[in-house]
Scaffold this motif. Sequence first.
Motif, PDB file in Angstrom:
ATOM      1  N   TYR A 173      37.089 -63.823   3.664  1.00  0.00           N
ATOM      2  CA  TYR A 173      35.904 -63.130   3.195  1.00  0.00           C
ATOM      3  C   TYR A 173      35.937 -63.064   1.673  1.00  0.00           C
ATOM      4  O   TYR A 173      36.947 -62.667   1.074  1.00  0.00           O
ATOM      5  N   THR A 174      34.853 -63.451   1.049  1.00  0.00           N
ATOM      6  CA  THR A 174      34.750 -63.427  -0.413  1.00  0.00           C
ATOM      7  C   THR A 174      33.715 -62.390  -0.824  1.00  0.00           C
ATOM      8  O   THR A 174      32.587 -62.385  -0.308  1.00  0.00           O
ATOM      9  N   THR A 175      34.099 -61.502  -1.732  1.00  0.00           N
ATOM     10  CA  THR A 175      33.207 -60.438  -2.208  1.00  0.00           C
ATOM     11  C   THR A 175      32.901 -60.648  -3.685  1.00  0.00           C
ATOM     12  O   THR A 175      33.816 -60.780  -4.501  1.00  0.00           O
ATOM     13  N   HIS A 176      31.613 -60.702  -4.014  1.00  0.00           N
ATOM     14  CA  HIS A 176      31.169 -60.830  -5.403  1.00  0.00           C
ATOM     15  C   HIS A 176      30.643 -59.470  -5.873  1.00  0.00           C
ATOM     16  O   HIS A 176      29.805 -58.866  -5.211  1.00  0.00           O
ATOM     17  N   ARG A 177      31.133 -59.009  -6.999  1.00  0.00           N
ATOM     18  CA  ARG A 177      30.630 -57.780  -7.617  1.00  0.00           C
ATOM     19  C   ARG A 177      30.122 -58.121  -9.013  1.00  0.00           C
ATOM     20  O   ARG A 177      30.872 -58.655  -9.829  1.00  0.00           O
ATOM     21  N   GLY A 178      28.864 -57.808  -9.263  1.00  0.00           N
ATOM     22  CA  GLY A 178      28.264 -58.159 -10.543  1.00  0.00           C
ATOM     23  C   GLY A 178      28.798 -57.330 -11.695  1.00  0.00           C
ATOM     24  O   GLY A 178      29.377 -56.255 -11.502  1.00  0.00           O
ATOM     25  N   TYR A 179      28.580 -57.814 -12.907  1.00  0.00           N
ATOM     26  CA  TYR A 179      28.959 -57.069 -14.105  1.00  0.00           C
ATOM     27  C   TYR A 179      28.256 -55.713 -14.064  1.00  0.00           C
ATOM     28  O   TYR A 179      27.048 -55.635 -13.822  1.00  0.00           O
ATOM     29  N   PRO A 180      28.980 -54.605 -14.271  1.00  0.00           N
ATOM     30  CA  PRO A 180      28.424 -53.277 -13.956  1.00  0.00           C
ATOM     31  C   PRO A 180      27.327 -52.772 -14.890  1.00  0.00           C
ATOM     32  O   PRO A 180      26.563 -51.902 -14.505  1.00  0.00           O
ATOM     33  N   ILE A 181      27.230 -53.280 -16.110  1.00  0.00           N
ATOM     34  CA  ILE A 181      26.260 -52.720 -17.057  1.00  0.00           C
ATOM     35  C   ILE A 181      25.166 -53.759 -17.289  1.00  0.00           C
ATOM     36  O   ILE A 181      25.192 -54.527 -18.265  1.00  0.00           O
TER      37      ILE A 181
END
Length: 277
Positions: A173-181
């Motif tokens: 499973y691959t999880t992408h989290r975007g740049y927070p700001i």
Amino acid sequence: RVHFPHSYIDLRKRTVQPMPLQVRDAVERKIRRRERWTCLEKAYVICAEHRLAIRYVLAYALARASAEGRTGGVWINVVVTTGMTGHANAVCLLPAWGGSPARALVYDPNYSPQQEQWVHAQKAINDALPEVSKLLAGTGVESPQRTELFGHGLQTLLGTVESRRAWFSSKVYTTHRGYPICASLLHIVATVWLQVSAGAVSDGLPDVEAALAEIVASGPEGKALVQRCLAGILRRLGRRFGPDGEEPLADTMKRRLDRDLREWPPEATKSGGSMTM
């Protein structure tokens, strides 16, 4: 020169405040005369129902850019809701230039042409443009006729990627989290665009964003480079507007409000009040 109005478009689900008829008349009259709104009028516009707020902010920004001689374009930040959190978009209004008609470019740092994605800001602004043209009729200010969406998933590219294998399974499973700001991405795209265009009329904004995305996608070094640039921008902004900075935010707001207060109607000032920052 590019115009950055002291206003924004709020597309979040929110409580709507009715706009009194006399305020609405003043808002439209000042658009036709290309005059400055007071902060009270801006507050009424921002809190109005979406269809009114969008057309008024767009028309006002174009009118004030014309009055101030800022013919390079207009940049307006847009706040939307994605699930439980807020998200920043932007719309850039470019005047007719080089034989091309006026354009309205909507930027979503999450949007990528390779993905199926519906961007609410694009439709909302596109629906408002006919009314913007009506508000600006007779002023000599041209409004775009339709919106164009651009982006290369810069927020996703700058974020993190985690992979894990499921228990008792071969699946990964691959999880992408975007740049927070996300708002900082709007800032860096606008800043680089202003620098490369030298403040002149330019339709190269999508090319600037594409170049930044290409640097990030080139590898870990490119990604780290842009992340360091973003961190540097945020630090400089914090120092500049901090209590000991060149332009402390509290002092700036007080100066603007003191000037603005002279134009407020008596019914808005007779009851007194205070503001602490």
